[in-house]
Design an enzyme around this catalytic site. Structure first.
Site, PDB file in Angstrom:
ATOM      1  N   GLY A  64      -4.910   1.734 -13.535  1.00  0.00           N
ATOM      2  CA  GLY A  64      -6.216   1.486 -12.947  1.00  0.00           C
ATOM      3  C   GLY A  64      -7.312   2.056 -13.821  1.00  0.00           C
ATOM      4  O   GLY A  64      -7.530   1.610 -14.954  1.00  0.00           O
TER       5      GLY A  64
ATOM      6  N   GLY B 225      -9.205   5.465  -6.619  1.00  0.00           N
ATOM      7  CA  GLY B 225      -7.956   4.705  -6.709  1.00  0.00           C
ATOM      8  C   GLY B 225      -6.915   5.140  -5.697  1.00  0.00           C
ATOM      9  O   GLY B 225      -7.237   5.492  -4.553  1.00  0.00           O
ATOM     10  N   VAL B 226      -5.674   5.130  -6.131  1.00  0.00           N
ATOM     11  CA  VAL B 226      -4.579   5.462  -5.218  1.00  0.00           C
ATOM     12  C   VAL B 226      -4.635   6.946  -4.832  1.00  0.00           C
ATOM     13  O   VAL B 226      -4.253   7.316  -3.717  1.00  0.00           O
ATOM     14  CB  VAL B 226      -3.217   5.040  -5.833  1.00  0.00           C
ATOM     15  CG1 VAL B 226      -2.797   5.930  -6.976  1.00  0.00           C
ATOM     16  CG2 VAL B 226      -2.147   4.978  -4.763  1.00  0.00           C
ATOM     17  N   ASP B 227      -5.130   7.782  -5.718  1.00  0.00           N
ATOM     18  CA  ASP B 227      -5.314   9.217  -5.436  1.00  0.00           C
ATOM     19  C   ASP B 227      -6.240   9.399  -4.233  1.00  0.00           C
ATOM     20  O   ASP B 227      -5.904  10.127  -3.272  1.00  0.00           O
ATOM     21  CB  ASP B 227      -5.900   9.874  -6.702  1.00  0.00           C
ATOM     22  CG  ASP B 227      -5.898  11.397  -6.667  1.00  0.00           C
ATOM     23  OD1 ASP B 227      -5.323  11.976  -5.727  1.00  0.00           O
ATOM     24  OD2 ASP B 227      -6.473  11.985  -7.607  1.00  0.00           O
TER      25      ASP B 227
ATOM     26  N   SER C  43      -1.518   5.071 -14.296  1.00  0.00           N
ATOM     27  CA  SER C  43      -2.405   4.797 -15.449  1.00  0.00           C
ATOM     28  C   SER C  43      -2.894   3.347 -15.536  1.00  0.00           C
ATOM     29  O   SER C  43      -3.636   3.021 -16.468  1.00  0.00           O
ATOM     30  CB  SER C  43      -1.760   5.200 -16.789  1.00  0.00           C
ATOM     31  OG  SER C  43      -1.696   6.609 -16.919  1.00  0.00           O
TER      32      SER C  43
ATOM     33  N   ASP D  48       0.869  -1.184   0.000  1.00  0.00           N
ATOM     34  CA  ASP D  48       0.000   0.000   0.000  1.00  0.00           C
ATOM     35  C   ASP D  48       0.902   1.228   0.000  1.00  0.00           C
ATOM     36  O   ASP D  48       1.632   1.469   0.968  1.00  0.00           O
ATOM     37  CB  ASP D  48      -0.874  -0.050   1.261  1.00  0.00           C
ATOM     38  CG  ASP D  48      -1.813   1.142   1.380  1.00  0.00           C
ATOM     39  OD1 ASP D  48      -1.631   2.142   0.639  1.00  0.00           O
ATOM     40  OD2 ASP D  48      -2.710   1.082   2.227  1.00  0.00           O
TER      41      ASP D  48
ATOM     42  N   TYR E   4      -7.428   4.558 -15.626  1.00  0.00           N
ATOM     43  CA  TYR E   4      -6.987   5.089 -16.917  1.00  0.00           C
ATOM     44  C   TYR E   4      -6.714   4.008 -17.966  1.00  0.00           C
ATOM     45  O   TYR E   4      -6.460   4.328 -19.128  1.00  0.00           O
ATOM     46  CB  TYR E   4      -5.795   6.024 -16.750  1.00  0.00           C
ATOM     47  CG  TYR E   4      -6.178   7.419 -16.258  1.00  0.00           C
ATOM     48  CD1 TYR E   4      -7.506   7.763 -16.007  1.00  0.00           C
ATOM     49  CD2 TYR E   4      -5.218   8.399 -16.054  1.00  0.00           C
ATOM     50  CE1 TYR E   4      -7.862   9.036 -15.558  1.00  0.00           C
ATOM     51  CE2 TYR E   4      -5.562   9.686 -15.620  1.00  0.00           C
ATOM     52  CZ  TYR E   4      -6.886   9.997 -15.368  1.00  0.00           C
ATOM     53  OH  TYR E   4      -7.225  11.258 -14.946  1.00  0.00           O
TER      54      TYR E   4
ATOM     55  N   ASN F 252      -5.150  13.226 -11.350  1.00  0.00           N
ATOM     56  CA  ASN F 252      -5.757  13.699 -12.611  1.00  0.00           C
ATOM     57  C   ASN F 252      -5.444  15.183 -12.758  1.00  0.00           C
ATOM     58  O   ASN F 252      -4.890  15.802 -11.840  1.00  0.00           O
ATOM     59  CB  ASN F 252      -7.257  13.421 -12.648  1.00  0.00           C
ATOM     60  CG  ASN F 252      -7.992  14.075 -11.497  1.00  0.00           C
ATOM     61  OD1 ASN F 252      -7.924  15.292 -11.324  1.00  0.00           O
ATOM     62  ND2 ASN F 252      -8.660  13.270 -10.679  1.00  0.00           N
TER      63      ASN F 252
HETATM   64  N1  AR6 Z   1      -1.296   1.587  -3.031  1.00  0.00           N
HETATM   65  C1  AR6 Z   1      -0.720   1.210  -4.198  1.00  0.00           C
HETATM   66  N2  AR6 Z   1      -1.410   1.074  -5.347  1.00  0.00           N
HETATM   67  C2  AR6 Z   1      -2.729   1.354  -5.311  1.00  0.00           C
HETATM   68  C3  AR6 Z   1      -3.398   1.769  -4.129  1.00  0.00           C
HETATM   69  C4  AR6 Z   1      -2.615   1.868  -2.938  1.00  0.00           C
HETATM   70  N3  AR6 Z   1      -3.145   2.265  -1.790  1.00  0.00           N
HETATM   71  N4  AR6 Z   1      -4.718   1.955  -4.442  1.00  0.00           N
HETATM   72  C5  AR6 Z   1      -4.865   1.665  -5.750  1.00  0.00           C
HETATM   73  N5  AR6 Z   1      -3.679   1.288  -6.276  1.00  0.00           N
HETATM   74  P1  AR6 Z   1      -5.597   4.340 -10.321  1.00  0.00           P
HETATM   75  P2  AR6 Z   1      -4.851   5.735 -12.808  1.00  0.00           P
HETATM   76  C6  AR6 Z   1      -3.327   0.897  -7.650  1.00  0.00           C
HETATM   77  O1  AR6 Z   1      -6.942   4.054 -10.858  1.00  0.00           O
HETATM   78  O2  AR6 Z   1      -5.142   4.540 -13.627  1.00  0.00           O
HETATM   79  C7  AR6 Z   1      -8.150   8.417  -9.873  1.00  0.00           C
HETATM   80  O3  AR6 Z   1      -9.524   8.599  -9.706  1.00  0.00           O
HETATM   81  C8  AR6 Z   1      -4.418   0.426  -8.552  1.00  0.00           C
HETATM   82  O4  AR6 Z   1      -4.753  -0.920  -8.244  1.00  0.00           O
HETATM   83  O5  AR6 Z   1      -5.455   4.816  -8.912  1.00  0.00           O
HETATM   84  O6  AR6 Z   1      -3.606   6.518 -13.080  1.00  0.00           O
HETATM   85  C9  AR6 Z   1      -7.411   9.708 -10.148  1.00  0.00           C
HETATM   86  O7  AR6 Z   1      -8.009  10.790  -9.471  1.00  0.00           O
HETATM   87  C10 AR6 Z   1      -3.744   0.547  -9.905  1.00  0.00           C
HETATM   88  O8  AR6 Z   1      -2.919  -0.571 -10.156  1.00  0.00           O
HETATM   89  O9  AR6 Z   1      -4.809   5.453 -11.224  1.00  0.00           O
HETATM   90  C11 AR6 Z   1      -7.529   9.852 -11.617  1.00  0.00           C
HETATM   91  O10 AR6 Z   1      -8.744  10.434 -11.997  1.00  0.00           O
HETATM   92  C12 AR6 Z   1      -2.835   1.770  -9.739  1.00  0.00           C
HETATM   93  O11 AR6 Z   1      -2.808   2.024  -8.320  1.00  0.00           O
HETATM   94  C13 AR6 Z   1      -7.470   8.435 -12.115  1.00  0.00           C
HETATM   95  O12 AR6 Z   1      -7.941   7.628 -11.045  1.00  0.00           O
HETATM   96  C14 AR6 Z   1      -3.313   3.010 -10.450  1.00  0.00           C
HETATM   97  O13 AR6 Z   1      -4.732   3.019 -10.495  1.00  0.00           O
HETATM   98  C15 AR6 Z   1      -6.063   8.003 -12.440  1.00  0.00           C
HETATM   99  O14 AR6 Z   1      -6.096   6.693 -12.977  1.00  0.00           O
END
Ligand code: AR6
Length: 172
Positions: free
Chosen positions: A125, A36-38, A123, A14, A127, A28
């Site tokens: 998740g 997601g992670v954000d 990107s 995490d 994206y 974003n």
């Molecule tokens: N620790 C590590 N990885 C994580 C965690 C965590 N706590 N939580 C999720 N992930 P994403 P994107 C992984 O969707 O594709 C947001 O709404 C997740 O499983 O977070 O760049 C932003 O505000 C995946 O493998 O990011 C943007 O609008 C990875 O992190 C948009 O999503 C990235 O997934 C960005 O999309």
């Protein structure tokens, strides 16, 4: 260790729990939080993170670029917010923009005197970037960026066993 590749570690975990100088957020363009992670980073950092983003970056951040804030309630001292590309089939500059996220985040870390930086799979998740291609592009950009910055060590923190395998393969 000066070899760039040997200063990259892929781990499952995490990102919000990382005790490093900076964690990189997969943000974003608005820099106002999200899912997601954000979302996880904003929840763990507390409301001061959003307040700082609004105050310092009223216009957000373009895709491919990055911006730094404090870490607030996180164990990490800083958050570097990088905006990855939405996957649109690969013909719209996605690879260059994804690589730029890593390159720009490392440049900001170096300017700020940071030595340990932890990244998510930007990107990969919401994206929709294909995981094997994202891993290849991301690791290549990290290796290139670390070559000129021997003081920095990078971790890539993957949320699933599947992604850890893909990124570990790309690292070799
Ligand atoms: N620790 C590590 N990885 C994580 C965690 C965590 N706590 N939580 C999720 N992930 P994403 P994107 C992984 O969707 O594709 C947001 O709404 C997740 O499983 O977070 O760049 C932003 O505000 C995946 O493998 O990011 C943007 O609008 C990875 O992190 C948009 O999503 C990235 O997934 C960005 O999309």
């Amino acid at each position: 260790m000066s070899n760039a590749r040997s200063r990259i570690e892929c781990v499952r975990g995490d990102l919000t729990l990382e005790r490093v100088d900076a964690i990189v957020n997969a943000a974003n363009e608005g820099l106002r939080g999200g899912g997601g992670v954000d979302g996880a980073i904003h929840r763990a950092a507390g409301p001061g993170l959003l307040a700082e983003c609004i105050e310092r970056y009223p216009g957000g951040c373009p895709t491919g670029e990055a911006r730094i804030t404090g870490g607030h309630d996180l164990a990490a001292r800083y958050v570097i917010h990088a905006v990855g590309p939405v996957w649109r089939g690969g013909g719209e500059g996605e690879a260059l923009m994804l690589a730029s996220c890593f390159t720009n985040a490392l440049a900001i870390a170096a300017e700020s005197g940071l030595r340990t930086v932890a990244f998510p799979a930007i990107s990969c998740g919401v994206y929709g970037y294909p995981h094997d291609e994202a891993a290849r592009v991301s690791i290549a950009a990290l290796v290139e960026g670390l070559e000129s910055r021997p003081e920095i060590e990078a971790r890539v923190v993957l949320f699933s066993e599947e992604l850890l395998g893909v990124f570990a393969d790309a690292l070799g």
